[in-house]
Scaffold this active site. Structure first.
Site, PDB file in Angstrom:
ATOM      1  N   ASP A 104      13.216  32.391  69.551  1.00 12.94           N
ATOM      2  CA  ASP A 104      13.724  33.562  71.021  1.00 12.94           C
ATOM      3  C   ASP A 104      12.268  34.523  70.631  1.00 12.94           C
ATOM      4  O   ASP A 104      12.099  35.348  70.175  1.00 12.94           O
ATOM      5  CB  ASP A 104      15.198  33.699  70.676  1.00 12.94           C
ATOM      6  CG  ASP A 104      15.686  33.593  71.340  1.00 12.94           C
ATOM      7  OD1 ASP A 104      15.380  33.853  72.543  1.00 12.94           O
ATOM      8  OD2 ASP A 104      16.822  32.947  71.656  1.00 12.94           O
ATOM      9  N   ASP A 206      13.675  34.158  76.420  1.00 10.01           N
ATOM     10  CA  ASP A 206      14.833  35.006  77.240  1.00 10.01           C
ATOM     11  C   ASP A 206      15.020  35.253  78.627  1.00 10.01           C
ATOM     12  O   ASP A 206      13.731  35.469  78.889  1.00 10.01           O
ATOM     13  CB  ASP A 206      15.537  36.137  76.282  1.00 10.01           C
ATOM     14  CG  ASP A 206      17.405  36.645  76.956  1.00 10.01           C
ATOM     15  OD1 ASP A 206      17.982  36.116  76.494  1.00 10.01           O
ATOM     16  OD2 ASP A 206      16.793  37.527  77.173  1.00 10.01           O
ATOM     17  N   GLU A 269      14.218  29.582  80.040  1.00 11.65           N
ATOM     18  CA  GLU A 269      16.115  30.151  79.624  1.00 11.65           C
ATOM     19  C   GLU A 269      16.576  30.309  80.760  1.00 11.65           C
ATOM     20  O   GLU A 269      15.618  31.520  81.276  1.00 11.65           O
ATOM     21  CB  GLU A 269      16.574  30.953  78.817  1.00 11.65           C
ATOM     22  CG  GLU A 269      18.143  30.943  78.904  1.00 11.65           C
ATOM     23  CD  GLU A 269      19.064  32.499  79.109  1.00 11.65           C
ATOM     24  OE1 GLU A 269      20.732  32.275  79.136  1.00 11.65           O
ATOM     25  OE2 GLU A 269      18.053  33.734  78.958  1.00 11.65           O
ATOM     26  N   HIS A 330      24.478  30.026  72.814  1.00 11.13           N
ATOM     27  CA  HIS A 330      25.862  31.327  72.268  1.00 11.13           C
ATOM     28  C   HIS A 330      26.589  31.722  73.338  1.00 11.13           C
ATOM     29  O   HIS A 330      27.192  32.641  73.176  1.00 11.13           O
ATOM     30  CB  HIS A 330      24.280  31.885  71.298  1.00 11.13           C
ATOM     31  CG  HIS A 330      23.489  32.363  72.078  1.00 11.13           C
ATOM     32  ND1 HIS A 330      22.281  31.928  72.739  1.00 11.13           N
ATOM     33  CD2 HIS A 330      22.501  33.257  72.589  1.00 11.13           C
ATOM     34  CE1 HIS A 330      22.094  32.136  73.184  1.00 11.13           C
ATOM     35  NE2 HIS A 330      22.670  33.305  72.983  1.00 11.13           N
ATOM     36  N   ASP A 331      26.327  31.012  74.682  1.00 15.94           N
ATOM     37  CA  ASP A 331      26.581  32.739  75.690  1.00 15.94           C
ATOM     38  C   ASP A 331      27.610  31.545  76.183  1.00 15.94           C
ATOM     39  O   ASP A 331      28.335  32.299  77.439  1.00 15.94           O
ATOM     40  CB  ASP A 331      25.613  32.398  76.795  1.00 15.94           C
ATOM     41  CG  ASP A 331      23.953  33.753  76.205  1.00 15.94           C
ATOM     42  OD1 ASP A 331      23.999  34.623  75.515  1.00 15.94           O
ATOM     43  OD2 ASP A 331      22.827  33.365  76.626  1.00 15.94           O
TER      44      ASP A 331
HETATM   45  O1  TEU Z   1      21.467  35.312  78.249  1.00 20.19           O
HETATM   46  C1  TEU Z   1      21.280  35.732  79.767  1.00 20.19           C
HETATM   47  C2  TEU Z   1      22.696  35.388  80.491  1.00 20.19           C
HETATM   48  O2  TEU Z   1      22.271  35.622  81.873  1.00 20.19           O
HETATM   49  C3  TEU Z   1      23.677  35.097  79.808  1.00 20.19           C
HETATM   50  O3  TEU Z   1      23.887  36.419  80.367  1.00 20.19           O
HETATM   51  C4  TEU Z   1      25.155  34.821  80.618  1.00 20.19           C
HETATM   52  O4  TEU Z   1      24.433  34.806  81.884  1.00 20.19           O
HETATM   53  C5  TEU Z   1      26.017  35.750  80.232  1.00 20.19           C
HETATM   54  O5  TEU Z   1      25.948  34.989  78.599  1.00 20.19           O
HETATM   55  C6  TEU Z   1      27.524  33.757  79.917  1.00 20.19           C
HETATM   56  O6  TEU Z   1      28.341  34.129  79.435  1.00 20.19           O
HETATM   57  C7  TEU Z   1      20.179  35.730  77.797  1.00 20.19           C
HETATM   58  C8  TEU Z   1      20.978  35.652  76.244  1.00 20.19           C
HETATM   59  O7  TEU Z   1      21.059  33.856  75.848  1.00 20.19           O
HETATM   60  C9  TEU Z   1      22.058  36.145  76.035  1.00 20.19           C
HETATM   61  O8  TEU Z   1      22.248  35.804  74.564  1.00 20.19           O
HETATM   62  C10 TEU Z   1      21.175  37.447  76.102  1.00 20.19           C
HETATM   63  O9  TEU Z   1      23.158  38.676  75.785  1.00 20.19           O
HETATM   64  C11 TEU Z   1      21.121  38.232  77.546  1.00 20.19           C
HETATM   65  O10 TEU Z   1      20.022  37.172  77.282  1.00 20.19           O
HETATM   66  C12 TEU Z   1      20.276  39.592  77.441  1.00 20.19           C
HETATM   67  O11 TEU Z   1      18.899  38.807  76.270  1.00 20.19           O
END
Ligand code: TEU
Ligand code: CA
Length: 539
Positions: A104, A206, A269, A330-331
């Site tokens: 990542d 990211d 992403e 994971h989000d």
């Molecule tokens: O995620 C980007 C993002 O847009 C997420 O915040 C998403 O919209 C949200 O969590 C949905 O529940 C990336 C990473 O994958 C995330 O884990 C990080 O927290 C974020 O960027 C900041 O780096």
């Protein structure tokens, strides 16, 4: 795979990617938090499962305000996850199994503890001042724009010492870098080279669409479709804070660094509508190899919508642009918690038979569900900052359920997030022995996909869709597979009028049917998905 194929398709096109959230995969040193040595211990499992590449969420040195997505040093491993030696060993062990390792990379922002930011905030004339996005207040003293943080509240943080605001799309502990500054670009390109020199096979980048912001700092317009109860960030349309045209130069620059090496790849992403998403392939594929396609995470689980989206995606891909599909990360809530256990098997079949590179999220292969966690145990800042909106990402980040021992085989001590009571029956060990388990469905699918060129790089053609089910064909040379997916719980009779067929069921979510011959019509149980090898057209 024939020799010809080998030359034409690369690992990230034919392979399957498995996402590991390192905090939650395997804890080797018994502190309740997963680590790199733990991942290495479990590589035999991933090899047995049949995935080709693993992507690990960030393991760099970090204060963990956003669990590693706030990086304080891009060139070292956080002691919580192990040492650089542990990392090198992981790379070696992954490669020894003929698998690939994707890291990542979080280039949009650093931690506020990164030395670049500490310098940048130290004074207005510090050489690194312009590495971040510093602005004067509006004449009324308020923030420079109305931009909002994804994690709630304004995206500007006031710095009393130097009398300016800095921009952070996420936490205030995650200041955004200024990618318009060439020094920032070069510094990050060197970070990329550092890991490529170590043998890393690629990066998942990211928030790629956030990397460049409007140079005139215009206010974002209100979102007319905003619904109360959703994240406050959605009150505005982020037209000036994200997806700026200049981002494509940045992406192309990163791609050029990858091109200095052999067969390395970059995933972006990007949460954007399809037309804007596919721009990230770049002109003449000079951008991201795989701009993440999150449609299966976002769409209602209705065959007509999904079928239309698949075809729109297929039709909009630029020449030479390679498709990809994602069912969990994971989000987001886990697939089971979005569409239910019964349909999760159908989703697995869809993910692994659509055209394009699939990404699996750890635990989905055993049917892990979001874990009910009492709010006082929440750790995720997204949930903590916006209480009551059910936005915590902790439920989908819980420890991998390996076996029925005290902490699910994840750790010898109490893990950082709880396991659900059901881990005693939903775990790798039990499911590996149960022929009809989710795990064995995934394993059989992965095996078939790897063996059959039609499934990993064959053409896609739609066959049929109605309110209950959909069907499509994958073909390479003379080999054709038809996939029939019942997205409803009720039985279905499949008899596409303009498509007579004959073939053999090679895989059904109801394995008792495997090997059965079918001709022109087919009964399909509720929640069933089937993969049918069609007979030669001439026959
Ligand atoms: O995620 C980007 C993002 O847009 C997420 O915040 C998403 O919209 C949200 O969590 C949905 O529940 C990336 C990473 O994958 C995330 O884990 C990080 O927290 C974020 O960027 C900041 O780096
Ligand atoms: Ca540990």
């Amino acid at each position: 795979m024939s020799i010809v194929d080998k030359h034409r398709y690369l690992w990230w096109q034919t392979g399957v990617i498995y996402q590991i959230y390192p905090r939650s995969f395997q804890d080797a040193n018994k502190d309740g938090i997963g680590d790199l040595a733990g991942v290495t211990q479990r590589l035999d499992y991933l090899e047995w499962l049949g995935v080709d590449a693993i992507w690990i969420s960030p393991v760099y040195t970090s204060p963990m305000a956003d669990f590693g997505y706030d990086i304080a040093d891009y060139l070292s491993i956080d002691p919580l996850f192990g040492s650089m030696k542990d990392f090198d060993r992981l790379v070696e062990e992954v490669h020894r199994r003929n698998m690939k390792l994707v890291m990542d990379l979080v280039p949009n922002h650093t931690s506020d503890k990164h030395k670049w930011f500490i310098e940048s905030r130290s004074s207005r004339d510090n050489p690194k001042r312009d590495w971040y996005i510093w602005r004067d207040p509006k004449p009324d003293g308020g923030p420079p724009t109305n931009w909002l943080s994804v994690f709630g509240g304004p995206a500007w943080e006031w710095d009393d010492d130097t009398g300016q605001y800095y921009y952070h799309a996420f936490l205030k502990e995650q200041p955004d870098l200024n990618w318009r500054n060439p020094e920032v670009r070069n510094a990050m390109f060197d970070v990329i080279r550092f890991w490529l020199d170590k043998g890393v096979d690629g990066f998942r980048v990211d928030v790629m669409w956030h990397m460049v912001k409007d140079d005139q700092f215009r206010d974002n317009p209100p979102n007319p479709d905003y619904q109360p109860g959703r994240a406050p960030y959605e009150q505005l349309l982020p037209v000036y804070s994200t997806d700026q045209p200049e981002v494509h130069d940045v992406v192309r620059g990163m791609r050029a660094v990858l091109e200095e090496y052999e067969e390395r790849m970059m995933i972006g992403e990007i949460y954007l509508p399809l037309t804007r998403l596919v721009k990230y392939y770049g002109e003449n594929n000079s951008g991201a190899h795989l701009p993440f396609n999150f449609q299966l995470l976002e769409l209602q689980w209705e065959p007509e919508r999904i079928y239309a989206a698949i075809q729109e995606y297929e039709s909009i891909l630029p020449e030479g642009g390679w498709p990809n599909w994602v069912i969990g990360n994971h989000d987001q809530p886990r697939v089971i918690s979005r569409i239910g256990s019964a349909q999760a098997q159908v989703a697995a079949l869809m993910l692994l038979t659509l055209r394009g590179t699939p990404t699996l999220y750890y635990g989905d292969e055993i049917g892990m569900a979001d874990v009910a966690i009492p709010p006082e145990q929440f750790k995720d800042p997204q949930g903590l900052n916006m209480p009551g909106l059910n936005l915590s990402r902790d439920p989908s980040r819980t420890p991998m359920q390996w076996d029925d021992s005290q902490y699910g085989g994840f750790s010898a001590t109490e893990p950082w997030l709880p396991l659900p009571p059901s881990f005693k029956r939903i775990n790798v060990k039990l499911q590996a022995e149960a022929p009809y388990s989710m795990l064995n469905l995934y394993r059989r699918l992965l095996g078939l996909r790897r063996m059959e060129p039609a499934l990993h790089h064959g053409d896609f053609s739609p066959v049929h869709c109605d309110r209950q089910a959909m069907a499509y064909i994958r073909r390479a040379g003379n080999t054709r597979f038809m996939v029939v997916l019942n997205l409803s719980h009720r039985p279905y009779f499949f008899q596409p009028e303009s498509f007579p067929f004959s073939g053999t069921i090679v895989l059904s979510t109801i394995p008792e049917r495997d090997g059965a011959l079918v001709e022109n019509s087919l009964t399909v149980s509720g929640d069933e998905g089937l993969l049918i090898r069609l007979n030669d057209e001439q026959a």
